[in-house]
Design a protein around this motif. Sequence first.
Motif, PDB file in Angstrom:
ATOM      1  N   HIS A  65     -21.564   4.240 -29.572  1.00  0.00           N
ATOM      2  CA  HIS A  65     -21.102   5.064 -30.693  1.00  0.00           C
ATOM      3  C   HIS A  65     -22.119   6.173 -30.948  1.00  0.00           C
ATOM      4  CE1 HIS A  65     -23.794   2.212 -32.671  1.00  0.00           C
ATOM      5  NE2 HIS A  65     -23.849   3.020 -33.709  1.00  0.00           N
ATOM      6  N   HIS A  67     -24.463   7.294 -32.899  1.00  0.00           N
ATOM      7  CA  HIS A  67     -25.658   7.266 -33.746  1.00  0.00           C
ATOM      8  C   HIS A  67     -26.888   7.430 -32.860  1.00  0.00           C
ATOM      9  CE1 HIS A  67     -23.530   5.137 -37.335  1.00  0.00           C
ATOM     10  NE2 HIS A  67     -23.424   6.451 -37.381  1.00  0.00           N
ATOM     11  N   HIS A  70     -28.538   5.274 -30.195  1.00  0.00           N
ATOM     12  CA  HIS A  70     -27.706   4.789 -29.096  1.00  0.00           C
ATOM     13  C   HIS A  70     -27.475   5.832 -28.009  1.00  0.00           C
ATOM     14  CE1 HIS A  70     -26.675   1.073 -31.368  1.00  0.00           C
ATOM     15  NE2 HIS A  70     -27.001   1.868 -32.376  1.00  0.00           N
ATOM     16  N   HIS A 153     -17.363   0.744 -37.740  1.00  0.00           N
ATOM     17  CA  HIS A 153     -18.697   1.256 -38.063  1.00  0.00           C
ATOM     18  C   HIS A 153     -18.700   2.788 -37.999  1.00  0.00           C
ATOM     19  CE1 HIS A 153     -23.058   1.540 -38.024  1.00  0.00           C
ATOM     20  NE2 HIS A 153     -23.045   2.077 -36.833  1.00  0.00           N
ATOM     21  N   ASP A 170     -22.846  -1.464 -32.918  1.00  0.00           N
ATOM     22  CA  ASP A 170     -23.164  -1.738 -34.324  1.00  0.00           C
ATOM     23  C   ASP A 170     -21.964  -2.227 -35.131  1.00  0.00           C
ATOM     24  OD1 ASP A 170     -25.677  -0.950 -33.677  1.00  0.00           O
ATOM     25  OD2 ASP A 170     -25.747   0.800 -34.992  1.00  0.00           O
TER      26      ASP A 170
HETATM   27 ZN   LIG Z   1     -24.823   2.754 -35.687  1.00  0.00          ZN
END
Ligand SMILES: [Zn+2]
Length: 275
Positions: A65, A67, A70, A153, A170
């Motif tokens: 994802h 963020h 990551h 998330h 996450d």
């Molecule tokens: Zn995250």
Amino acid sequence: MSEWLEVGTHNYVLVTEGSLLNTGLILGSERAMVIDTGCGPRQGREILDAVRRKTSLPLVVVNTHPHYDHFFGNAVFAEDGVAEFWAHENCAREIDQRGDLQRGQVARLEPQMSTREGKNVELVVPNAIVKDQPVLVDLGDQTATLFYLGRGHTDGDLLVGTSTTLYVGDLVEQGAHPSFEDSYPEEWADVLRHISALRHRYEFLIPGHGTPCSDQFVKTMANTMSTAVRQARQSIRDTPNDATKAIPVLPYGPEQSRWFIKRLQENWRSSLSSS
Ligand SMILES: [Zn+2]
């Protein structure tokens, strides 16, 4: 020093220090898949070095994802010859359009990433896209299934399953409250129930942060979230002018409860305006 933990045959997880990111590694006979690359060139290098202690195979990368912890390490892997970066289409779009806005988050952990100085600080946008249909990636004698269960998330959470192991990013976090900043709490609880229903297929469930989780942990997380949605909804109805009144009753820390309420309100508003 980070250590690999074996979670199923030829499946591993690297628990990195600092942000306690879990990086996955799936070894095939021809290629290996790395799941999540860290928060910049320093951590990306640490992860790549750890991967290279395990295998010299060509690599493919998955970003679970959008963020920073990551995907900010992607450039290190691109330099190592990785050409295939997998992600959900919403994740790739977010990295492409707004990924740079997250640079400020790593001023302390990865100063070069935040100031764009030095090597491997460019964003590498995923180029191998998963939409709503699952995609099977053949690694040689081992297949990874990349799939999407809806918004949670974030709106672009990709899951990676093998014959033994499910990597969930996450969507599940162990040892910390869930992060709601970009979340869809009501839909997230449904995604967690879906993950829990898949559990007979996998021996190991690997969260984005923390230690491997049990089925019960995921169920509890789902039920807690659904209860929190009901509590927040009731509080917002009781005191519409001050939604922060709900914070003390919610099962999360004050900071995350604030985000939880904010996201619920934003999501309700956007569903009202689109209906
Ligand atoms: Zn995250």
